[in-house]
Write a protein that holds these residues in place. Structure first.
Motif, PDB file in Angstrom:
ATOM      1  N   LEU A  94       0.834  -1.207   0.000  1.00 43.42           N
ATOM      2  CA  LEU A  94       0.000   0.000   0.000  1.00 43.42           C
ATOM      3  C   LEU A  94       0.867   1.256   0.000  1.00 43.42           C
ATOM      4  O   LEU A  94       1.898   1.298   0.672  1.00 43.42           O
ATOM      5  CB  LEU A  94      -0.888  -0.001   1.250  1.00 43.42           C
ATOM      6  N   PHE A  95       0.427   2.264  -0.748  1.00 44.94           N
ATOM      7  CA  PHE A  95       1.168   3.529  -0.778  1.00 44.94           C
ATOM      8  C   PHE A  95       0.219   4.705  -0.568  1.00 44.94           C
ATOM      9  O   PHE A  95      -0.846   4.774  -1.175  1.00 44.94           O
ATOM     10  CB  PHE A  95       1.878   3.701  -2.128  1.00 44.94           C
ATOM     11  N   LEU A  96       0.636   5.612   0.291  1.00 46.21           N
ATOM     12  CA  LEU A  96      -0.114   6.856   0.510  1.00 46.21           C
ATOM     13  C   LEU A  96       0.770   8.042   0.195  1.00 46.21           C
ATOM     14  O   LEU A  96       1.897   8.131   0.684  1.00 46.21           O
ATOM     15  CB  LEU A  96      -0.538   6.999   1.973  1.00 46.21           C
ATOM     16  N   MET A  97       0.249   8.976  -0.587  1.00 44.85           N
ATOM     17  CA  MET A  97       0.955  10.236  -0.811  1.00 44.85           C
ATOM     18  C   MET A  97       0.434  11.210   0.237  1.00 44.85           C
ATOM     19  O   MET A  97      -0.543  11.927   0.022  1.00 44.85           O
ATOM     20  CB  MET A  97       0.673  10.742  -2.234  1.00 44.85           C
ATOM     21  N   SER A  98       1.087  11.160   1.409  1.00 43.23           N
ATOM     22  CA  SER A  98       0.614  12.028   2.486  1.00 43.23           C
ATOM     23  C   SER A  98       0.787  13.495   2.116  1.00 43.23           C
ATOM     24  O   SER A  98      -0.062  14.322   2.424  1.00 43.23           O
ATOM     25  CB  SER A  98       1.364  11.717   3.781  1.00 43.23           C
ATOM     26  N   LYS A  99       1.917  13.812   1.449  1.00 45.01           N
ATOM     27  CA  LYS A  99       2.067  15.186   0.930  1.00 45.01           C
ATOM     28  C   LYS A  99       1.242  15.229  -0.357  1.00 45.01           C
ATOM     29  O   LYS A  99       1.751  15.058  -1.473  1.00 45.01           O
ATOM     30  CB  LYS A  99       3.536  15.561   0.715  1.00 45.01           C
ATOM     31  N   LEU A 113      -9.420  13.657 -11.715  1.00 41.59           N
ATOM     32  CA  LEU A 113      -8.192  13.963 -10.967  1.00 41.59           C
ATOM     33  C   LEU A 113      -8.110  15.425 -10.587  1.00 41.59           C
ATOM     34  O   LEU A 113      -8.281  16.310 -11.432  1.00 41.59           O
ATOM     35  CB  LEU A 113      -6.964  13.600 -11.807  1.00 41.59           C
ATOM     36  N   GLY A 114      -7.840  15.668  -9.314  1.00 49.20           N
ATOM     37  CA  GLY A 114      -7.617  17.036  -8.859  1.00 49.20           C
ATOM     38  C   GLY A 114      -6.192  17.198  -8.370  1.00 49.20           C
ATOM     39  O   GLY A 114      -5.357  16.294  -8.507  1.00 49.20           O
ATOM     40  N   ALA A 115      -5.924  18.340  -7.778  1.00 50.20           N
ATOM     41  CA  ALA A 115      -4.573  18.664  -7.332  1.00 50.20           C
ATOM     42  C   ALA A 115      -4.209  17.983  -6.014  1.00 50.20           C
ATOM     43  O   ALA A 115      -3.113  18.183  -5.493  1.00 50.20           O
ATOM     44  CB  ALA A 115      -4.411  20.175  -7.211  1.00 50.20           C
ATOM     45  N   HIS A 116      -5.130  17.208  -5.480  1.00 50.53           N
ATOM     46  CA  HIS A 116      -4.829  16.351  -4.328  1.00 50.53           C
ATOM     47  C   HIS A 116      -5.454  14.977  -4.576  1.00 50.53           C
ATOM     48  O   HIS A 116      -6.504  14.884  -5.214  1.00 50.53           O
ATOM     49  CB  HIS A 116      -5.381  16.952  -3.028  1.00 50.53           C
ATOM     50  N   THR A 129      -5.842  12.650   0.616  1.00 46.27           N
ATOM     51  CA  THR A 129      -4.947  13.506   1.388  1.00 46.27           C
ATOM     52  C   THR A 129      -4.936  14.889   0.756  1.00 46.27           C
ATOM     53  O   THR A 129      -5.619  15.137  -0.228  1.00 46.27           O
ATOM     54  CB  THR A 129      -3.528  12.914   1.424  1.00 46.27           C
ATOM     55  N   GLY A 130      -4.156  15.766   1.299  1.00 45.82           N
ATOM     56  CA  GLY A 130      -4.129  17.147   0.801  1.00 45.82           C
ATOM     57  C   GLY A 130      -3.972  18.094   1.969  1.00 45.82           C
ATOM     58  O   GLY A 130      -3.166  19.021   1.947  1.00 45.82           O
ATOM     59  N   SER A 131      -4.743  17.839   3.018  1.00 41.55           N
ATOM     60  CA  SER A 131      -4.501  18.542   4.267  1.00 41.55           C
ATOM     61  C   SER A 131      -3.305  17.850   4.914  1.00 41.55           C
ATOM     62  O   SER A 131      -3.306  16.632   5.100  1.00 41.55           O
ATOM     63  CB  SER A 131      -5.734  18.443   5.161  1.00 41.55           C
ATOM     64  N   LEU A 132      -2.292  18.622   5.239  1.00 39.55           N
ATOM     65  CA  LEU A 132      -1.029  18.014   5.675  1.00 39.55           C
ATOM     66  C   LEU A 132      -1.115  17.497   7.109  1.00 39.55           C
ATOM     67  O   LEU A 132      -1.843  18.032   7.937  1.00 39.55           O
ATOM     68  CB  LEU A 132       0.105  19.023   5.528  1.00 39.55           C
ATOM     69  N   ARG A 137     -13.401  15.194  10.079  1.00 43.33           N
ATOM     70  CA  ARG A 137     -13.960  15.694   8.812  1.00 43.33           C
ATOM     71  C   ARG A 137     -13.276  15.066   7.594  1.00 43.33           C
ATOM     72  O   ARG A 137     -13.930  14.517   6.711  1.00 43.33           O
ATOM     73  CB  ARG A 137     -13.831  17.214   8.756  1.00 43.33           C
ATOM     74  N   ASP A 138     -11.938  15.158   7.550  1.00 49.63           N
ATOM     75  CA  ASP A 138     -11.228  14.716   6.344  1.00 49.63           C
ATOM     76  C   ASP A 138     -11.039  13.203   6.301  1.00 49.63           C
ATOM     77  O   ASP A 138     -11.270  12.571   5.282  1.00 49.63           O
ATOM     78  CB  ASP A 138      -9.833  15.367   6.264  1.00 49.63           C
ATOM     79  N   ASP A 139     -10.560  12.646   7.410  1.00 52.05           N
ATOM     80  CA  ASP A 139     -10.194  11.221   7.395  1.00 52.05           C
ATOM     81  C   ASP A 139     -11.426  10.325   7.396  1.00 52.05           C
ATOM     82  O   ASP A 139     -11.464   9.315   6.704  1.00 52.05           O
ATOM     83  CB  ASP A 139      -9.322  10.866   8.609  1.00 52.05           C
TER      84      ASP A 139
END
Lengths: 279, 305
Positions: A69-74, A106-109, A121-124, B85-87
């Protein structure tokens, strides 16, 4: 507890990685000409590490998904993830053509539910906590899945990232692999000048019970070797020293390219000067 | 309510290995301690760290588990709000966030521990269902519903301990998303949720000798709200009273008035809630409610009963 899994050391072709990353950068620059902003510089800084994760570390379960599994947290680095998923045949090229348009997906996050995207993700400061939960769940299920997560150094300023890092250490999550894109820039400024207490980073992870290694994040061979040689039994942090905007000289270490897309003239210069990156 | 939740959850967790509870340094009351002893891997304490409590729940739900986040309501919802909210909500994950001590239950601890705006805040978030049972029996039914559902996130607002039984004589069973008549009458209808419904039954008792027949309704599901049910109440009763141990904005009272306006109801509506202020009062729960003007005596006086 035994080491759960080790990447094959010999299996990674760094020359092929360099060629792929050159192609990814070109593709991102091309897409940049159709939208006002796409976070090119933070995509370029994590590129080699993301490529190593997808091509050298994660195991593929079937043609459309990975076992690991991979998450792009940033989340703002997702352009890198998109072009890799495109190259792997998981994300349709037509969707990249529709990037950030109302007709596309597809969006910027990253948005969960899109091909190859495990979490929104998107909110850091969110991705590491989600990754800790995923890694813990895989352990409970007695699965051998590894969880990979890409963080920016900026998002390590979020307290939540350290709550997650501490919990991963408490739980000794040996199936958790953090890749840190240490490009030294948050959105506004150079962190080593303005937020000096952020450094050193490796020692902070070690103090929280992680195995941590620092390497040149643009040296795909070194990144792969470091990740493959992890000792196990603890969560693993690979701290990749990187350059924001790497690969396009005028973007390197210039904050405006965190977000801006190059204009036509800038694009021409970038494409002309683009070359393989090895460090 | 806390012990009933723990017992219900424990019984279900023995049958379903996907059920886990993630707490943030809250003492495992009642059967929660049995869960911790028998299934230590499925009782996770993140310590005094609520953002990772919610983040972990999200990751666990993404990988097929059914986690419940569990702590004092202010720390379950307010502290990690953006993570809820987000998660949980943005990703629409089946995670139940259990808030203990809704309203001013933690009456000696000050406003830092008063979840007096939680229902308004929770109801504002897309995908988040909001349930506030009125007594232990209703807590059991609501908890079972949360355990069984796999559609998305829930905020389950509970009291703490010692709540009286209000629903054993109820006319209806608990049904998610539907009004539950604890008592059926014809003239006056009292709508409310949570342990505050105790006052509703007192009002109904006072009304009876005056020839006023009162309905008492547990609006346990605040979102999605049974709007058709409320519209029907506004049609079938001359007078409606709304009781909520919550802030005066964004709760059930506002919703009932909106439904009344939209349905062109001519019903008389009176709303009672906590005040829009932080009070600096420490004492028994009833004393805190009184300081907010939400005591049975104050409500009965204003209703002229």
């Amino acid at each position: 507890m035994a080491k759960t899994w080790q990447a094959p050391l010999a299996a990674f072709d760094a020359a092929a990685a360099r060629a792929r990353c050159l192609g990814y950068r070109r593709r991102i620059l091309d897409i940049s000409q159709r939208v006002g902003a796409l976070h090119a510089a933070p995509a370029f800084s994590c590129m080699e590490m993301a490529d190593v994760i997808y091509h050298g570390l994660m195991r593929r379960g079937n043609p459309t998904e990975f076992h690991d599994l991979f998450l792009m947290s940033k989340g703002h680095g997702c352009m890198t993830q998109y072009v890799i998923l495109e190259e792997l045949g998981i994300l349709a090229s037509a969707e990249l053509e529709r990037y950030c348009t109302a007709e596309g997906i597809l969006g910027a996050h990253p948005d969960r539910g899109n091909p190859g995207i495990e979490a929104s993700t998107g909110s850091l400061g969110h991705g590491l906590g989600i990754a800790v939960g995923m890694a813990y769940a895989e352990r409970l299920k007695r699965s051998d899945r590894q969880v990979y997560v890409m963080l920016s150094d900026g998002e390590l300023q979020e307290g939540s990232s350290w709550e997650a890092a501490m919990m991963a250490g408490n739980l000794r999550l040996d199936n958790l692999n953090l890749f840190l894109d240490l490009n030294d820039f948050s959105g506004l400024e150079r962190m080593s000048e303005t937020h000096t207490a952020f450094y050193p980073v490796r020692e902070k992870f070690e103090a929280f019970g992680w195995e941590a290694l620092a390497v040149n994040g643009h040296d795909a061979q070194a990144v792969h070797a470091a990740a493959a040689a992890r000792r196990g039994q603890r969560p693993f942090a690979l701290i990749g020293k990187t350059v924001k905007g790497r690969g396009v000289a005028f973007m390197e270490n210039v904050p405006i390219w965190h977000y801006r897309s190059p204009n036509k003239e800038e694009y021409a210069i970038a494409i002309r000067d683009l070359a393989e990156v090895s460090s | 309510m806390r012990n009933t939740f723990a017992q219900t959850f424990y019984e279900a967790a023995r049958e379903d290995p996907r059920l886990c509870v993630v707490v943030a340094d809250i003492s495992p009351a009642g059967a929660m301690d049995k869960l911790r002893t028998e299934f230590p891997e499925r009782f996770i304490n993140t310590g005094v760290a609520e953002q990772i409590m919610i983040g972990m729940c999200a990751g666990m739900a993404l990988r097929g588990l059914k986690p419940f986040a569990y702590t004092i309501a202010t720390f379950a919802l307010f502290r990690p709000f953006e993570f809820v909210r987000d998660d949980l909500c943005y990703q629409n994950l089946p995670v139940t966030v259990v808030g203990i001590g809704g309203g001013v239950t933690y009456s000696t601890l000050g406003a830092t521990h008063h979840a007096q705006e939680d229902v308004a805040i929770a109801c504002a978030v897309p995908n988040l269902r909001v349930i506030a049972p009125c007594d232990p029996a209703e807590t059991r039914a609501a908890t079972r519903w949360c355990i069984a559902q796999e559609q998305g996130p829930v905020y389950l607002r509970l009291g703490k301990a010692g709540e009286p039984d209000l629903s054993s004589g109820a006319a209806d069973p608990f049904e998610f998303g539907k009004l539950r008549f604890l008592k059926r009458g014809a003239d006056l209808c009292i709508l409310g949720y949570g342990p505050a419904l105790k006052v509703a039954l007192q009002i109904a008792e006072r009304a009876q000798p005056r020839g006023v027949s009162a309905s008492v309704v547990s609006v346990h599901t605040l979102k999605p709200l049974d709007e058709a049910g409320i519209a029907a109440v506004l049609t079938s009763h001359r007078r409606v009273v709304v009781l909520e141990e919550m802030a005066p904005r964004g709760g059930l009272g506002d919703a009932v008035k909106r439904i009344a306006w939209d349905s062109q109801s001519r019903c008389r509506i009176e709303c009672f809630s906590l005040q829009d202020e932080f009070i600096h009062c420490y004492g028994k729960h009833e004393e805190l409610l009184a300081a907010h003007g939400f005591s049975p005596a104050a409500i009965l006086r204003k209703l002229d009963m």
